[in-house]
Every structure is written in structure tokens, then in C-alpha cells.
Enzyme design. Structure first.
Site, PDB file in Angstrom:
ATOM      1  N   ASP A 187      -4.289   3.017   7.528  1.00 42.04           N
ATOM      2  CA  ASP A 187      -3.206   1.723   7.272  1.00 42.04           C
ATOM      3  C   ASP A 187      -3.728   1.171   8.793  1.00 42.04           C
ATOM      4  O   ASP A 187      -4.761   1.200   9.029  1.00 42.04           O
ATOM      5  CB  ASP A 187      -1.829   2.357   8.069  1.00 42.04           C
ATOM      6  CG  ASP A 187      -0.362   1.988   8.009  1.00 42.04           C
ATOM      7  OD1 ASP A 187      -0.846   0.531   7.992  1.00 42.04           O
ATOM      8  OD2 ASP A 187       0.632   2.564   8.691  1.00 42.04           O
TER       9      ASP A 187
ATOM     10  N   ASP B 131       6.896  -2.171   2.982  1.00 45.06           N
ATOM     11  CA  ASP B 131       7.857  -0.879   3.887  1.00 45.06           C
ATOM     12  C   ASP B 131       9.352  -1.355   3.339  1.00 45.06           C
ATOM     13  O   ASP B 131      10.340  -0.441   4.124  1.00 45.06           O
ATOM     14  CB  ASP B 131       7.569  -1.453   5.342  1.00 45.06           C
ATOM     15  CG  ASP B 131       6.429  -0.706   5.878  1.00 45.06           C
ATOM     16  OD1 ASP B 131       5.700   0.265   5.128  1.00 45.06           O
ATOM     17  OD2 ASP B 131       6.037  -0.737   6.895  1.00 45.06           O
TER      18      ASP B 131
HETATM   19  C1  DGJ Z   1       3.285   1.552   8.687  1.00 50.19           C
HETATM   20  C2  DGJ Z   1       3.160   1.755   6.473  1.00 50.19           C
HETATM   21  O1  DGJ Z   1       3.098   0.240   6.068  1.00 50.19           O
HETATM   22  C3  DGJ Z   1       4.716   2.805   6.274  1.00 50.19           C
HETATM   23  O2  DGJ Z   1       4.665   3.072   5.031  1.00 50.19           O
HETATM   24  C4  DGJ Z   1       4.107   4.221   7.855  1.00 50.19           C
HETATM   25  O3  DGJ Z   1       2.757   5.049   6.812  1.00 50.19           O
HETATM   26  C5  DGJ Z   1       3.791   3.541   8.756  1.00 50.19           C
HETATM   27  N1  DGJ Z   1       2.469   1.990   9.179  1.00 50.19           N
HETATM   28  C6  DGJ Z   1       3.445   4.384   9.585  1.00 50.19           C
HETATM   29  O4  DGJ Z   1       3.267   4.396  11.243  1.00 50.19           O
END
Ligand code: DGJ
Length: 722
Positions: free
Chosen positions: A471, A541
Site C-alpha cells: 500500500d 476503497d
Molecule cells: C488503504 C487501502 O486502500 C485499504 O484497503 C487499506 O489497506 C488501508 N489503506 C489500510 O490502511
């Protein structure tokens, strides 16, 4: 007739119909090159003055164009160099801007030589030019991939001098010129939780710039599609499309002139950046892939998907089916521990999940987003015996184990930052942006690179981890590197990405059986540079199924389905309350994942999930590896249909959704679309559709009645060759 053919052959000299790249020789001298794909031709002329000039890029029907017209410099209405530079008239977008040691800021290239070479088993035109007065060598490469109707362009510059430095202020991957017409641009527009929205607009005189200046690609992605057709039905029309293979700052400039010509230039965005090219040094740009098809935007998307799937994704995993995964983020947030993860894992296994992924929150001090980034060791309170007991239990259940990391970042509340405050990017004399309470590590530094390599190697080497979700949750701000020499400070953005790629490449080398997922606050870093290193992408998300229909449709315009990760979640709870089947049917368009708190599910929900996961496993080869025909776009109405067809046409899967109430005959859309015409099938074959059988020709010309009767409902129909 015979005489005419001979005359044509003479005119083309060494041109051969079967060649993908060839030199064009006229009157016994080299006059240009022709590059051919299945439906496109790209022609470059070498003028009598030694200038290299693109003259045509478009349908093959015009393949005789170069010999038929003389577009030598000055004779045509619009002249552009193959490598447009800063120098002479500043009326085109330059892909090269340099400053020589004596402060001369102009460049003037002359032809040196050209060769048709093999680069990674593909015919590649390699043209060498040189500044007429200064020691700068400019090599441009065009690699042809005819079956995808594509070529790749990139440039290498070399300082051929003995001691003086050449400052590179701009160096992009390449440029193309479209024939005069009225054009429309299709692009991604978006933001966090609303990625990959398709937007279409007319290109009128001026420059349109798609770009990133903060390493995020939410607003636009490095992808473009240009077509002369105004309407939405873009099945049969010319389309020029492409992407920049770069994950840092990139730009695509599209300059339209009053004459109707359009120049597209793309590559690294040198905004706030400069590269010192020392004597003897070379710099090579990333590639830009560029395609042309006569068959519309959906075909452009298929070509791009096939290209990424078969040429860009890493060879060892590109054909591997992606497992059904479970991810803990929406269930437990930062509050992960051995006990609650084990409970989720047991439920996941029952449903048919194959890979269990523990998301953010597992490492030292990570109670929320204020602490922990940088310290990649299990939190002793949450995992008193470390990660291994959980991993072992997950493995014993028959699932692989995956874990979330955010290596490029650091919280100021971390052991790493306390020990190395100078390892983060910021200007000591200015306030610093702590976006999500974190700073970006200065990966341009060798010590940071070595630290991350060691930390990730320890994590992957000491535990049975088979999947990494990588990430990156903030963009670049204040890119200060106070201790570096002034010139290197201006190179920080380039060095960062160089080391990021180096880090991932080295980890892949060390751990070849670990799969990688690309994530950046959702879909904030989607590009072929990442996709050549990571097997799949977390798309957004936002997991609301209706929003997802748009986000995923847009994503699939530029990237393949086997890279598009989609989870089912309870995002819709209390909004529309879509059936769980619908939520699954949307998530089954790509790589299926479950993100709900399944420990709270009822038996009825579990039964649906079990059935849907089994159904997905049945169809996933066609979904992940097949060709996608997007029959009805969510951007065009309430009815959405996507059809995946196996490469050998033996099977197909049709997904249909209604997004709201649209009674028959009530709208132009429903009057027009009672029948749904399928695509991509074998016309002569018979296919079973449920209990019925039809010929491929029937399904593609008469079709099937729209199969979803009610609002907010969906169906998945399997179609099989008999
Ligand atoms: C952003 C990601 O898109 C989410 O799926 C998750 O992993 C969060 N970060 C965790 O901080």
C-alpha cells in the site's frame, strides 16, 4: 495490372507486406521507415536535410501514402519531428529539453543512422540522431507488437562529451501525430473512492495535459484514448490509445491545432525535476505504449488488456489464476489480533476462500494510523507469539497467508523515525505535511533502500507469507533532501521511483513465489510500470456495488480483469440493501475477494456466499483470462452488461445488472435494448445458454431478451460451446 504492381514495388523499394518494420528506399536512397501492426501503419520520413519526421499514423488502407506524397520538411501543412526538441519554432510539444554547459538551451538534431533490431524478441526500429553542434546523442526506439495493434516508444540520451555536464530539463518517452480530423478524448477522471470514471470531451485548439505531480494518479491515470467519433457507440471507429509505463510523476500532453492535427506526447513529468547527464552517461526513459485500431474503444480496451496480460505482467504468474481472497480491513480495521483473525479465517475457509490476508494493524505500535509505519515487526501485544502461530493455522486449514505492508512510509511515532529523522522527505526549514499522520521515506537514499530491502526480506524470509498487499497512502509533498548535493536534490523524484522499482524487482527475485498486490489508498497508482511488477491492483476503497459498476467499467478500459481486485463488503447496508447475490455478481467481474465481517454473517448469507464462490471458481478462467466485451455501459444507462469470452471461444460468461427502475419502453434505452446482442462467439458453433441452444451467429445478430426483470437485480449466465 501487373505493370502497376511492379511500379508500386519499385516505389517502395525494400518494403515487404509481411514485414513489421522496414526501411523505405526510393530512388536508391533511404527515405523513411514503415511500421505495421494488424490494422495500423506508422510512417516516418527521412528528409533530404537529415531530419526524421513522422508523416502518417492510422489505418493500413493508406499504406501507400508515404510513397504517394512527399511530406519532406516544409512541404506539408504540419511538420513535427519524431523527437521534438526545444529549439527553432516552439510550436510543438517538446519531448527533449536540455541545457548545455555554455548555457545554450536549444537543440538541433541530425540523422546519424538507423537499424532494425531485435529487442526482447520483437522487431524494433532504432534511430540515432545527434545534436549538430554539441555532444548529445539521442536514440529513439519503436518496438512493434502487431497482434495487439501496438508499438512501444522510448528514448535514450547520451552525453558524448569528455567532461561537461548536460542538464536535462525534460525527457519524455515519445510523441505521435494524428492525421487532421475532429477528435474527442476519452480519459479517466477521479479521486479517492471514485476512481476510473470515464470522461469524454472534444479536443479543440490548445494543449490538454493529463498529469501527476504528487505520485498519485487519482485525478487522471497515465492512459488516453482518442477517437474522431462523437457518440457513445464506439464499436466501429478509429481509435488511438496508449499509456505511460511509469509510477512517479508522469504527463501526457495532447496538443490540437486549428488544422485538426493532434500531437500526443507522454512520459515522465519533469516538473520540479532536472537530471544532470555527466560525460559518458546515458538516461533511458520508461516506455510508452501506443496503439491504433479501426474497431472502436471496446476493441482498444481488449487489445490493451491482452497486451498487459501477455506482455507486461510478470511471465511466471501471468497465466496463473488469481485465488479467491479474504481481507480483514473492513471487518476488523486496525484492531487485528490472533484470535479475531483466526475466527475470520475459519469462516473464510468454510466459504471457499483460498488466500487469507491480514490488512493494516498487525505491526508494532499500530493501534490506529498515528504510529508504527516503518517498524515491520509483529506487535507483541496483538501477537504475543509472533505471526507464525496464526500463519500455521491458516496454512493448516489449506489457505495461503498474505499480509499488508506500506514500506515507503513512516510515522513520526515509530522507532525508525526516532532513529533516522533525516530519512523522510521534508524541508527542515518549512512546515511538513503529515498526511494520514505519516511522512514519505526518501527512497532515493541508498540507506533507506537497504533498510527496506532488509526489513521486507526478513518479513518474507522468516514467515510463510505468500502474498503482499503493498500500500501507499499519501502523495509526495515537500520533497526535501537537505543533505544531498544541490543537483541531486532536483533528481530526488526520479531516484525515488528508480529505487522503488529496484526494491520490488529485488524482492520478486528473492521470493519468486510471493504474489504482490498493488494498492495506493485504493486505485491511486495504476500503471503498467506497477503492473509489470505486481500481479494485481486493489481498485478502490469504495466497495458500494453500484459505484463499483462505474469504477470497474472504467478500470477495464485500460487494464485486464485478472488484475482488478474486487471485494464484497457491507458498504451498501442501510443504503439500498442490494441482495448479496448482486454484491457478489459485481465483485465477480475481476479477482474475487471477501471483505465483510463474515464472523457476523447469518447461515443464509453464508449459503449464498458459498454458492457464489463456487460459481466464481467455475467461471474464473474465462473472467480472468478471456476477452471482455462490454455490451452495455453504466455510463450509458441503467442496464449494464459485460460478456467475457474464452480465448478459444469455447465458453463465455455474461454478467447483467439493472442499476435502478427502468420499465420496458419507458426510456430510449429500454425501447432500444430489449434484445441483448452478444459478441466474440464462434458464429458457426452451437452454444448452450441455460437450457436453450443457439448458434453463435444467432446470439450475435438476434441476441437474447434482456434477462433481468427487476431493478437492482443481476444475473450471471454461463454460455458453453456444444
Ligand atoms: C488503504 C487501502 O486502500 C485499504 O484497503 C487499506 O489497506 C488501508 N489503506 C489500510 O490502511
Amino acid at each position: 495490372m501487373m505493370r502497376r504492381c511492379i511500379a508500386l514495388l519499385l516505389a517502395f523499394g525494400s518494403w515487404r507486406a509481411s514485414a513489421q518494420v522496414d526501411s523505405v528506399v526510393r530512388d536508391g536512397r533511404l527515405s523513411g521507415w514503415e511500421l505495421q501492426t494488424r490494422s495500423g501503419v506508422y510512417q516516418i520520413a527521412l528528409t533530404g536535410q537529415g531530419e526524421v519526421v513522422p508523416v502518417y499514423y492510422g489505418p493500413r488502407a493508406h499504406a501507400g501514402w508515404l510513397s504517394a506524397q512527399d511530406r519532406a520538411r516544409g512541404n506539408g501543412p504540419f511538420v513535427l519531428d519524431e523527437v521534438p526538441v526545444r529549439g527553432k519554432y516552439a510550436d510543438k510539444v517538446p519531448v527533449l529539453e536540455v541545457v548545455f554547459a555554455d548555457h545554450t538551451r536549444d537543440c538541433e538534431l541530425g540523422f546519424v543512422s538507423a537499424a532494425i533490431e531485435d529487442v526482447e524478441n520483437r522487431k524494433t526500429l532504432h534511430i540515432i540522431q545527434r545534436d549538430k553542434y554539441y555532444p548529445l546523442v539521442v536514440e529513439s526506439f519503436i518496438r512493434v507488437l502487431p497482434e495487439y495493434d501496438m508499438m512501444e516508444k522510448w528514448i535514450r540520451v547520451r552525453n558524448d562529451g569528455k567532461k561537461e555536464v548536460i542538464k536535462v530539463e525534460n525527457l519524455q518517452s515519445g510523441s505521435i501525430l494524428l492525421p487532421p480530423d475532429r477528435y474527442f478524448l476519452v480519459q479517466h477522471s477521479g479521486r479517492w473512492a471514485d476512481e476510473f470514471q470515464l470522461r469524454k470531451s472534444e479536443l479543440v485548439s490548445g494543449v490538454r495535459t493529463l498529469q501527476s505531480r504528487d505520485f498519485y494518479s487519482f485525478e487522471n491515470t497515465p492512459w488516453f484514448c482518442i477517437t474522431p467519433q462523437e457518440g457513445d457507440d464506439l464499436k466501429e471507429c478509429n481509435v488511438w490509445f496508449g499509456q505511460v509505463h511509469y509510477s512517479g510523476n508522469w504527463r501526457i500532453d495532447i496538443e490540437s491545432t486549428h488544422s485538426g492535427h493532434v500531437q500526443v506526447a507522454g512520459g515522465i513529468n519533469f516538473w520540479d525535476t532536472q537530471w544532470e547527464l555527466t560525460a559518458g552517461e546515458s538516461y533511458t526513459t520508461p516506455r510508452m505504449s501506443i496503439g491504433f485500431t479501426e474497431k472502436g474503444t471496446d476493441e482498444a480496451a481488449r487489445l490493451t488488456s491482452s497486451y498487459i496480460r501477455r506482455e507486461i505482467l510478470r511471465p511466471s504468474t501471468r497465466e496463473k489464476l488469481r485465488p479467491v481472497l479474504y481481507n480483514s480491513w473492513y471487518a476488523t480495521g486496525f484492531n487485528v489480533n490472533e484470535e479475531n483473525q483466526l475466527r475470520l479465517a475459519k469462516e473464510a475457509k468454510e466459504l471457499g476462500v483460498e488466500l487469507f490476508v491480514i490488512d493494516d494493524g498487525w505491526f508494532k505500535g499500530r493501534k490506529d494510523d498515528h504510529a508504527g509505519l516503518g517498524d515491520w515487526l509483529a506487535d507483541p501485544e496483538k501477537f504475543p507469539a509472533g505471526l507464525d502461530p496464526l500463519i500455521k493455522k491458516v496454512n493448516d486449514m489449506g489457505m495461503e497467508f498474505g499480509i499488508w505492508v506500506e514500506p515507503e512510509m513512516v510515522n513520526t511515532n515509530s522507532d525508525l523515525f526516532r532513529a533516522h529523522p533525516d530519512w523522510a522527505l521534508y524541508y527542515p526549514t518549512r512546515s511538513r505535511t503529515e498526511w494520514r499522520n505519516q511522512l514519505t521515506l526518501n527512497l532515493a537514499r541508498e540507506d533507506v533502500y537497504q533498510y527496506l530491502l532488509k526489513a521486507m526480506t526478513r518479513l518474507l524470509g522468516e514467515h510463510a507469507i505468500k502474498f503482499i498487499k503493498w500500500d501507499r497512502n499519501r502523495g509526495i509533498t515537500e520533497p526535501g533532501w537537505a543533505s544531498a548535493p544541490e543537483t541531486v536534490q532536483r533528481e530526488v523524484r526520479l531516484l525515488y521511483i528508480k529505487n522503488l522499482y529496484r526494491l520490488i524487482d529485488e524482492l520478486r527475485q528473492r521470493f519468486p513465489d510471493v504474489a504482490f498486490e498493488n494498492c495506493s489508498s485504493g486505485g491511486g497508482r495504476p500503471d503498467p510500470g506497477m503492473l509489470s511488477r505486481m500481479d494485481q491492483t486493489w481498485t478502490s476503497d469504495n466497495t458500494h456495488p453500484l459505484d463499483r459498476l462505474f469504477i470497474q467499467y472504467g478500470y477495464l478500459s485500460a487494464y485486464p480483469a485478472n488484475t482488478m481486485v474486487c471485494w464484497t463488503t457491507d458498504y451498501d447496508a442501510g443504503i439500498i440493501n442490494l441482495p448479496l447475490e448482486y454484491i457478489f455478481d459485481v465483485a465477480m467481474q475481476g479477482v474475487l475477494g471477501i471483505g465483510d465481517n463474515i464472523a457476523r454473517w447469518t447461515d443464509a448469507q453464508k449459503a449464498v456466499a458459498k454458492r457464489k464462490i463456487a460459481e466464481y471458481k467455475d467461471i474464473r478462467r474465462v473472467v480472468q483470462q478471456g476477452d471482455l466485451y462490454r455490451l452495455r455501459s453504466p455510463f450509458g444507462g441503467q442496464r449494464v452488461a459485460l460478456q467475457y469470452v474464452a480465448r478459444d471461444t469455447s465458453a463465455s460468461v455474461l454478467f447483467c445488472y439493472t442499476m435502478g427502475p427502468a420499465p420496458e419502453g419507458s426510456t430510449e434505452e429500454t425501447r432500444r435494448s430489449r434484445q441483448l446482442l452478444l459478441e466474440g462467439l464462434d458464429r458457426a458453433a452451437t452454444y448452450s445458454v441455460g437450457k436453450d441452444s443457439f448458434s453463435g451467429a444467432y446470439l450475435m445478430t438476434v441476441g437474447i431478451p434482456w434477462p433481468v426483470g427487476r431493478p437492482y437485480r443481476s444475473v450471471v449466465i454461463q454460455i458453453k460451446k456444444q
